[in-house]
Design a protein around this motif. Sequence first.
Motif, PDB file in Angstrom:
ATOM      1  N   UNK A  61      21.704  39.912 -27.958  1.00  0.00           N
ATOM      2  CA  UNK A  61      22.436  39.929 -26.421  1.00  0.00           C
ATOM      3  C   UNK A  61      23.498  40.971 -26.641  1.00  0.00           C
ATOM      4  N   UNK A  62      23.880  41.672 -27.809  1.00  0.00           N
ATOM      5  CA  UNK A  62      25.028  42.563 -27.921  1.00  0.00           C
ATOM      6  C   UNK A  62      24.452  43.821 -28.512  1.00  0.00           C
ATOM      7  N   UNK A  63      23.292  44.343 -27.791  1.00  0.00           N
ATOM      8  CA  UNK A  63      22.727  45.486 -28.304  1.00  0.00           C
ATOM      9  C   UNK A  63      22.228  45.968 -26.866  1.00  0.00           C
ATOM     10  N   UNK A  64      22.147  47.185 -26.812  1.00  0.00           N
ATOM     11  CA  UNK A  64      21.452  48.002 -25.565  1.00  0.00           C
ATOM     12  C   UNK A  64      20.724  49.359 -25.784  1.00  0.00           C
ATOM     13  N   UNK A  65      19.545  49.495 -25.535  1.00  0.00           N
ATOM     14  CA  UNK A  65      18.779  50.831 -25.860  1.00  0.00           C
ATOM     15  C   UNK A  65      19.261  51.712 -24.760  1.00  0.00           C
ATOM     16  N   UNK A  66      18.621  52.988 -25.007  1.00  0.00           N
ATOM     17  CA  UNK A  66      18.637  53.994 -24.052  1.00  0.00           C
ATOM     18  C   UNK A  66      17.550  54.123 -23.078  1.00  0.00           C
ATOM     19  N   UNK A  67      16.294  53.848 -23.878  1.00  0.00           N
ATOM     20  CA  UNK A  67      14.886  53.943 -23.000  1.00  0.00           C
ATOM     21  C   UNK A  67      14.127  52.724 -23.237  1.00  0.00           C
ATOM     22  N   UNK A  68      13.668  51.801 -22.314  1.00  0.00           N
ATOM     23  CA  UNK A  68      13.027  50.824 -22.315  1.00  0.00           C
ATOM     24  C   UNK A  68      11.895  50.785 -23.355  1.00  0.00           C
ATOM     25  N   UNK A  69      10.909  51.778 -23.284  1.00  0.00           N
ATOM     26  CA  UNK A  69       9.813  51.814 -24.344  1.00  0.00           C
ATOM     27  C   UNK A  69      10.385  52.136 -25.701  1.00  0.00           C
ATOM     28  N   UNK A  71      13.155  51.219 -26.908  1.00  0.00           N
ATOM     29  CA  UNK A  71      13.925  50.141 -27.229  1.00  0.00           C
ATOM     30  C   UNK A  71      13.206  49.253 -27.952  1.00  0.00           C
ATOM     31  N   UNK A  72      11.793  48.986 -26.888  1.00  0.00           N
ATOM     32  CA  UNK A  72      10.950  47.800 -27.259  1.00  0.00           C
ATOM     33  C   UNK A  72      10.298  48.365 -28.600  1.00  0.00           C
ATOM     34  N   UNK A  75      12.939  47.607 -31.724  1.00  0.00           N
ATOM     35  CA  UNK A  75      12.958  46.361 -31.923  1.00  0.00           C
ATOM     36  C   UNK A  75      11.559  45.811 -32.884  1.00  0.00           C
ATOM     37  N   UNK A  76      10.440  45.992 -32.548  1.00  0.00           N
ATOM     38  CA  UNK A  76       9.306  46.097 -33.264  1.00  0.00           C
ATOM     39  C   UNK A  76       9.331  46.363 -34.751  1.00  0.00           C
ATOM     40  N   UNK A  77       9.842  47.588 -34.822  1.00  0.00           N
ATOM     41  CA  UNK A  77       9.904  48.242 -36.139  1.00  0.00           C
ATOM     42  C   UNK A  77      10.967  47.583 -36.853  1.00  0.00           C
ATOM     43  N   UNK A  78      12.042  47.186 -36.311  1.00  0.00           N
ATOM     44  CA  UNK A  78      13.116  46.377 -37.045  1.00  0.00           C
ATOM     45  C   UNK A  78      12.456  45.151 -37.625  1.00  0.00           C
TER      46      UNK A  78
END
Length: 96
Positions: A61-69, A71-72, A75-78
């Motif tokens: 809840x303290x991160x924000x991506x540039x593009x939705x796809x 970003x998703x 997150x999966x890679x991390x």
Amino acid sequence: YANIYFEKQSYNVFTNPAVEEFLKRARVTEAVVYGVATDYCIKAAVLGMQQRGIQCYVVEDAIKGVFPESTKSALEEMARAGAKFTTTKDVLEGRI
């Protein structure tokens, strides 16, 4: 406490060799990661630390991506790299 800042010329903080040296000398084994952009800087930092044996806790809840796809997929890679996900509340209440 003193603040330590690292300049970077790229989204990947590990392009600055001082970062790796600092992490080694400070014997960092865990890191709480937050900020922007999830799909660029955050991903690069987390993957870099995970590869170096540093367990990362990504504050969802303290991160924000540039593009939705992207970003998703970041997150999966991390997650595949072993990063764990947490919340600001968990960090502030000392659960990690």
